[in-house]
Write a protein that holds these residues in place. Structure first.
Motif, mmCIF file in Angstrom:
data_model
loop_
_atom_site.group_PDB
_atom_site.id
_atom_site.type_symbol
_atom_site.label_atom_id
_atom_site.label_comp_id
_atom_site.label_asym_id
_atom_site.label_seq_id
_atom_site.Cartn_x
_atom_site.Cartn_y
_atom_site.Cartn_z
ATOM 1 N N GLY A 88 51.372 26.648 -8.994
ATOM 2 C CA GLY A 88 52.207 27.366 -8.043
ATOM 3 C C GLY A 88 51.874 27.007 -6.605
ATOM 4 N N ALA A 89 50.571 26.866 -6.302
ATOM 5 C CA ALA A 89 50.147 26.509 -4.942
ATOM 6 C C ALA A 89 50.587 25.093 -4.582
ATOM 7 N N LEU A 90 50.422 24.150 -5.525
ATOM 8 C CA LEU A 90 50.839 22.774 -5.255
ATOM 9 C C LEU A 90 52.334 22.716 -4.965
ATOM 10 N N GLN A 91 53.066 23.492 -5.725
ATOM 11 C CA GLN A 91 54.529 23.455 -5.615
ATOM 12 C C GLN A 91 55.028 24.203 -4.380
ATOM 13 N N LYS A 92 54.493 25.407 -4.138
ATOM 14 C CA LYS A 92 55.067 26.278 -3.116
ATOM 15 C C LYS A 92 54.304 26.299 -1.797
ATOM 16 N N GLU A 93 53.009 25.983 -1.825
ATOM 17 C CA GLU A 93 52.249 25.905 -0.581
ATOM 18 C C GLU A 93 52.272 24.487 -0.008
ATOM 19 N N LEU A 94 52.135 23.505 -0.900
ATOM 20 C CA LEU A 94 52.068 22.118 -0.443
ATOM 21 C C LEU A 94 53.414 21.420 -0.514
ATOM 22 N N GLY A 95 54.367 22.007 -1.219
ATOM 23 C CA GLY A 95 55.687 21.403 -1.319
ATOM 24 C C GLY A 95 55.764 20.206 -2.242
ATOM 25 N N LEU A 96 54.809 20.071 -3.174
ATOM 26 C CA LEU A 96 54.840 18.924 -4.087
ATOM 27 C C LEU A 96 55.959 19.096 -5.109
ATOM 28 N N LYS A 97 56.600 17.983 -5.414
ATOM 29 C CA LYS A 97 57.707 17.980 -6.356
ATOM 30 C C LYS A 97 57.475 16.920 -7.428
ATOM 31 N N LYS A 98 58.366 16.908 -8.367
ATOM 32 C CA LYS A 98 58.302 15.908 -9.429
ATOM 33 C C LYS A 98 58.323 14.513 -8.810
ATOM 34 N N GLY A 99 57.355 13.701 -9.191
ATOM 35 C CA GLY A 99 57.267 12.345 -8.663
ATOM 36 C C GLY A 99 56.222 12.167 -7.588
ATOM 37 N N ASN A 100 55.786 13.261 -6.921
ATOM 38 C CA ASN A 100 54.691 13.138 -5.954
ATOM 39 C C ASN A 100 53.401 12.771 -6.688
ATOM 40 N N ARG A 101 52.445 12.242 -5.939
ATOM 41 C CA ARG A 101 51.210 11.751 -6.564
ATOM 42 C C ARG A 101 49.987 12.495 -6.056
ATOM 43 N N VAL A 102 49.099 12.808 -6.990
ATOM 44 C CA VAL A 102 47.884 13.571 -6.698
ATOM 45 C C VAL A 102 46.687 12.731 -7.109
#
Length: 586
Positions: A88-102
């Protein structure tokens, strides 16, 4: 290099070679009729994405222990809660979406599975990084993978490297976990008192501006929105060949990774089941550990007992304390454990199965493991590009000496001519091992030349020379690049190493080829004696005469107190080549 706007979650940029074999070939698969009882070669391979399988394991085994880190236990329910909140934090705090790289720059800790599964859950791609790599090696990986976020912990070893990498703009954000938070209560306190020097803090103000605290993100208690993940979506970018050449990024899809853990589970029958404990000492950033030590057990309700790094005493203590039943390891580690002078102080009888990978498994190590534990060790074989396991020796049935076993369910292995890979060789003949299967990558990222060279007639070329016998057991003779051409004859370092290991006073050995004025190339053997041995060259040469031809006989035998190893513990030929070259120049 791929720009941010060019990223894709599909494998469309990894085109397999269009080369075809002009000669019609009928696959030779003798293992099918000789498969171990209870295993079906044609069994359906489950390619359900790993995040879904982890969610299922969390629900089914909520109260069971998922992770044990130096005595600190995390249940499946607790692990699942952390994964959900981090996703949830990666998605909603950092704005990461499908295809981003970690990108992960982490040792084995509970932080690793949590961020790994959280990122996959939202459709992001994992980029595994070895914390022991040099700055230049890490820069190559990160520049070519172009991650959005770099994840590390505040150990001095990792944080200082991460800060330097961030100064060069490798990622937008740096996510840092506090290492002592992974420790059990008393160890957490003692670490802060006595090992504070092992921790580091950021000093660069620009890097601080892009810093994110792990616990703070979890405390936001955000829930991730569902993301549809397809089996052909990119899951992991795993770089290969970091110490032996320019690393290439193998694209591993969700289907590849899921298929391989399913194949391993089928091969293990009831090995990966609740109640089992796996000792995870090889690092999760390595493909072998990622699949065998993390993904397979944590989707099956198995406890994973982990160490942040290998230390023989710590591993002995962990096995004794946790009653570990499964030990995946490289041969040198298994050998060190089984022959440790202090091993009798610890109860190792809980170990039922050792899974050996990464290098050839000497028969002497198999025997020593059985004597020390009462269990058995089976050699497996695979590559980064195959997620990684292609075949394994039977776990509950007799297996042949020096064999790497049989192909896992759904895996087709054939052999092609070393000089002309468009030609398949006959049964029992030596050739390059090529493989097809659901675990085989679609290709390397943005590397058409490598992809054209790596696939032939739909098979992935491994670069290993071997053969299959009439019972379907596979054998690896050597790496193509390691073959030594002596007076026009192929000499295989592994054959010489096997002969050396037959001597009771040889603890470790490694053989390389060097230039030779008379023969073109000649083998050089490096040997580590067992402790207390005075084994000399003349005695060892007499021993070798029983196993080797004159052409195979080493030109030199060099005794060393220690042999160089790679970052995951495999004996390193590359380091020995460099060492020998320097020796001859001096």
């Amino acid at each position: 290099m791929t720009s941010k706007s060019d990223k894709t979650t599909k494998s469309s940029k990894t085109n397999k070679s269009t080369k075809t074999n002009k000669t019609k070939h009928k696959p030779y698969q003798p293992w099918i009729d000789k498969y171990p009882e209870g295993i079906d070669f044609f069994a359906e391979i489950d390619t359900t994405p790993v995040p879904e399988r982890v969610d299922k394991a969390v629900k089914e085994h909520a109260t069971r222990v998922a992770m044990d880190f130096l005595g600190a236990e995390t249940t499946y329910a607790e692990m699942g809660d952390q994964i959900e909140r981090m996703a949830g934090a990666l998605q909603k705090e950092l704005g990461l979406k499908k295809g981003n790289r970690v990108a992960l720059l982490l040792p084995n800790t509970p932080f690793f599975p949590v961020i790994y599964y959280a990122a996959l859950k939202i459709g992001a791609t994992i980029v595994n990084c070895n914390p022991l790599y040099t700055h230049s090696e890490l820069m190559h990986i990160l520049k070519n993978s172009n991650p959005d976020i770099l994840v590390t912990t505040d150990l001095k070893l990792t944080l200082e490297k991460a800060e330097k990498l961030m100064q060069e703009g490798v990622a937008k954000k740096l996510l840092v976990s506090h290492f002592p938070n992974a420790l059990p209560g008393i160890k957490k306190v003692l670490f802060k008192i006595f090992k504070a020097k092992d921790l580091a803090k950021l000093s660069d103000e620009k890097v601080k501006a892009n810093y994110l605290d792990w616990q703070a993100l979890l405390d936001n208690n955000l829930q991730a929105d569902p993301v549809k993940i397809d089996k052909d979506d990119m899951a992991v970018l795993q770089f290969t060949g970091g110490t032996t050449g320019t690393p290439k990024a193998a694209v591993l899809t969700h289907g590849n990774i899921a298929a391989n853990l399913s194949q391993i589970d089928l091969w293990g029958v009831d090995l990966f089941r609740p109640g089992a404990t796996l000792a995870a000492v090889i690092p999760f950033f390595h493909i072998f550990a990622m699949t065998v030590c993390m993904n397979t057990p944590l989707t099956s309700g198995v406890k994973v007992a982990m160490l942040p790094r290998y230390e023989r005493k710590s591993l002995l203590e962990m096995i004794h304390r946790t009653k570990a039943t499964i030990l995946p390891a490289v041969p040198t580690l298994s050998h060190a454990l089984a022959t440790a002078p202090e091993r009798n102080k610890y109860d190792l009888s809980s170990l039922k199965i050792g899974i050996s990978g990464g290098a050839a498994l000497p028969n002497e190590t198999k025997q020593a493991f059985a004597k020390a534990t009462g269990g058995r060790i089976a050699e497996g074989y695979g590559l980064t590009e195959t997620s990684p396991v292609l075949c394994c020796a039977p776990l509950y049935a007799p297996n042949k000496d020096n064999s790497i076993g049989m192909p896992l369910p759904g895996t087709d292995i054939q052999f092609v001519d070393v000089e002309d890979p468009t030609k398949f060789v006959g049964p029992g003949e030596r050739g390059e091992l090529v493989a097809k299967g659901p675990q085989v990558m679609p290709g390397y990222l943005d590397n058409d030349d490598a992809n054209k060279e790596s696939f032939i007639d739909g098979y992935f070329r491994t670069g290993d020379v071997g053969y299959v016998d009439e019972d379907g057991h596979l054998y690896i003779v050597d790496r193509i690049k390691d073959i030594i051409i002596c007076s026009g004859f192929n000499v295989y370092p592994r054959a010489i190493e096997d002969a050396l290991y037959h001597h009771d006073e040889v603890d470790e050995c490694n053989v390389i080829g060097v230039e030779d004025e008379y023969r073109g190339e000649a083998p050089i053997a490096f040997v580590k004696r067992v402790e207390g041995s005075n084994l000399g060259e003349e005695e060892l040469r007499e021993h070798l005469k029983k196993y080797l031809s004159k052409i195979e006989m080493p030109r030199e035998i060099i005794f060393k107190s220690e042999l160089p190893k790679t970052l995951v513990g495999k004996l390193s030929k590359n380091d020995l080549r460099e060492e020998y070259a320097k020796l001859k120049k001096s």
